[in-house]
Design a protein around this motif. Sequence first.
Motif, PDB file in Angstrom:
ATOM      1  N   LYS A 291      -8.226  77.578  20.511  1.00 59.78           N
ATOM      2  CA  LYS A 291      -7.424  77.818  21.498  1.00 59.78           C
ATOM      3  C   LYS A 291      -7.936  79.292  21.938  1.00 59.78           C
ATOM      4  O   LYS A 291      -8.116  79.547  23.136  1.00 59.78           O
ATOM      5  CB  LYS A 291      -6.375  77.145  22.461  1.00 59.78           C
ATOM      6  CG  LYS A 291      -6.048  75.936  22.359  1.00 59.78           C
ATOM      7  CD  LYS A 291      -5.017  75.288  23.326  1.00 59.78           C
ATOM      8  CE  LYS A 291      -5.033  74.013  23.112  1.00 59.78           C
ATOM      9  NZ  LYS A 291      -3.568  73.364  23.608  1.00 59.78           N
TER      10      LYS A 291
ATOM     11  N   ASN B 273       4.806  70.177  25.067  1.00 57.56           N
ATOM     12  CA  ASN B 273       3.902  70.519  24.674  1.00 57.56           C
ATOM     13  C   ASN B 273       2.435  69.747  24.075  1.00 57.56           C
ATOM     14  O   ASN B 273       1.422  70.258  24.299  1.00 57.56           O
ATOM     15  CB  ASN B 273       4.615  70.638  22.335  1.00 57.56           C
ATOM     16  CG  ASN B 273       4.869  72.155  22.493  1.00 57.56           C
ATOM     17  OD1 ASN B 273       4.701  73.168  23.425  1.00 57.56           O
ATOM     18  ND2 ASN B 273       6.133  72.557  22.430  1.00 57.56           N
TER      19      ASN B 273
ATOM     20  N   GLY C 165       2.606  75.005  18.707  1.00 59.19           N
ATOM     21  CA  GLY C 165       3.146  73.142  19.001  1.00 59.19           C
ATOM     22  C   GLY C 165       2.969  72.219  18.086  1.00 59.19           C
ATOM     23  O   GLY C 165       3.985  71.694  18.279  1.00 59.19           O
TER      24      GLY C 165
ATOM     25  N   ASN D 263      -1.235  70.207  25.755  1.00 52.50           N
ATOM     26  CA  ASN D 263      -2.482  70.053  24.542  1.00 52.50           C
ATOM     27  C   ASN D 263      -3.147  68.727  25.869  1.00 52.50           C
ATOM     28  O   ASN D 263      -4.469  69.170  25.095  1.00 52.50           O
ATOM     29  CB  ASN D 263      -1.373  69.807  23.511  1.00 52.50           C
ATOM     30  CG  ASN D 263      -1.237  70.328  22.679  1.00 52.50           C
ATOM     31  OD1 ASN D 263      -1.675  72.128  22.760  1.00 52.50           O
ATOM     32  ND2 ASN D 263      -0.629  70.147  21.431  1.00 52.50           N
TER      33      ASN D 263
HETATM   34 MG    MG Z   1      -0.631  73.137  21.719  1.00 55.00          MG
END
Ligand code: MG
Length: 675
Positions: free
Chosen positions: A491, A423, A500, A427
């Motif tokens: 996002k 994760n 996440g 990211n």
């Molecule tokens: Mg994430």
Amino acid sequence: MSDNPGAITGNGYSQEQLMALLNSTVDAIISIDDQHCMTLFNSGAEALFGFRSDETIGQPLDMLIPDRFRATHADHIHSFAASAKTARLMGERREIFGKRRSGEEFSAEASISKMNFDGTSRFVVVLRDITQRKAIEFALRESENRLKLAVEAGRIGLFEHQHETGDWYFSPIFREIWGLAAAEPATMATALALVPPEDRDALLASYREAYELGGSGRFTSEHRILRREAELRWVAVNALTLFDGEGAERRAIRTIGAVRDTTERRQREQDLETRIREHTEALRQEIKQRETAQAALVQAQRMDALGQLTGGIAHDSNNLLTVIAGNLEMIEDELPVGHAAGKYLREAQEAARMGASLNQRLLTFSRRRKLEPRVINLNDGVLAMAELLRRAMGETVTLTTVLKPDVWPTLVDPGEIENAVLNLAINARDAMPAGGEVRVETSNVTLSSDVAAGQFQLKDCDYVKLTVSDTGTGMPPDVVARAFEPFFTTKGPAKGTGLGLSTIYGFVKQSGGHVTIDSEVGKGTTVTVLLPRAIGQDGRRSGLADGLATAQAQGEIVLVVEDNAQVRRLTVERLRRLGYHPLEAESGPSALAILDLGNRIDLIFSDVVMPGGLSGYDLATLVRQRLPSQRMLLTSGYTFDNDGQDQKRHPDLRILRKPYSLADLAKTLREVLDA
Ligand code: MG
Ligand code: ADP
């Protein structure tokens, strides 16, 4: 001198006249014969000694001399008499002591002459009282001595500057302070040569200003001296100029200066300053640390509150999902193969699974996920993932791993750590649309107990550190502040879930660690995960046994304790299906009432969280008091309801996590019953 007064002497003066002449001087004039008896005693002598002339004539000179000097005086006159010199010896003055009539002693300057009168030798002593002069001399010497001692005691160096001639004088202490050898000439140039060049001009200018026209005549300075031994000293100079004339006519005559070495004082001042600065700095650090700790605490409390809320929702929706999934399973059992509704059923089941998985992540955030920790080496975990990570990063992003050898073992859920690294890497990739570098690093850290407790709310000090950093866009502070919140994403709808970092946060906190974000817009991001060092634990395997076939019941009696009627109904239905004889209770107390009837109950299957103050664990405690060997199985949407305290109280109690499949239920019941 003749004993015949009034006789005319060769130079035309009568004896009276000569006597008057002798009496006209303030000096004492005494004449003695070779027996040292006095033959003449003028009025000066009368005034000096306090005797009348007629009291002294014919008397020995000794009466005018203090006892202790008598012998020396006599010797002196003898040797004088014996010496070849017969001429007058005026000018050869000696200091002697006399004695007045009162007995008081006094200093006198004396000159003695030897004369011959008519074949007899006489001595003429001329005396002058110098008591006062001696007193002045003494006082002067005293004051000079005092000054000298004071200058010595104060380590004061002196200099003098004669302006007319340009001559300088440096005292010995001045030379010592300045670091000048005795042989070096005393000039302005020698003194200035040892002043560091950068200070020289200013010093000279201010010295001149003091004595030039209109100047105050006072010069003070504290400056450095670079002594020949390359030693830097500080000196303080105070000087005073004496002038002649007034106004425009005024001229400087001489300047007298005093110099002290102030190096030690300045050193002490500097030390003090340094100590104050250090202290202030330490204080600032402490305040900063406290502020950081305070902010961290507020943040932690916020996350806890969010966790509580999220956990509560996840728990309740888990109950719903258990009902939905269970009912769907039963529908599936009864639906004929190939029925048209089969595809709706499967979609509903898929949605329930997704719902369950979402719940799992929320439970992870709220630290209520059942973790399966094992002692692992973080490096092994990262290495095993390297290939997967590289592929996930795509073409434009390079992945670098910097793994410190000998990282400590750590007790974590390997699946969760894998999930976390993936994760974080994703990211990082998302933050670098134009490419860049992701670094995954591991190392050991030992925190000071202040930092551990204050900033991170951690108990221990040894941690394995995992950092994932990127060269991406970075985050503004408000995003950093909220990044760990569940569902917080920047996002856009289809792209980010905002789960996440929140999952990582929950898992790391639940594992006894900490996670922080360091980020600055345009400078990239570093996420640091601290995981506690595992001490004295071996690779403990989780209790998940695989590959057990669905185990059927042999008619055992199972008491279902569950407050939620829907869930209870479903459970009872499922137990029946598996071949058990279910009994029902909607709370802990009613379960105890049933137990107290004394009928055989093979297993109590209880929910953990129930209203009314009696949890599944509490029930277990009460049941064990009555029937120590009673078999029990708990079920919960949470894993830990109060930070695992209950679980510690009943380490042997198995928990079936909600939502569970029929197969899970069957398998677990069998395991507990057959244990
Ligand atoms: Mg994430
Ligand atoms: P998601 O990735 O689904 O958005 P996360 O919880 O993983 O959810 O991250 C939350 C938010 O934190 C992201 O939407 C993003 O704004 C920010 N963030 C996380 N990691 C980074 C990173 N490496 N660089 C920049 N921003 C990041």
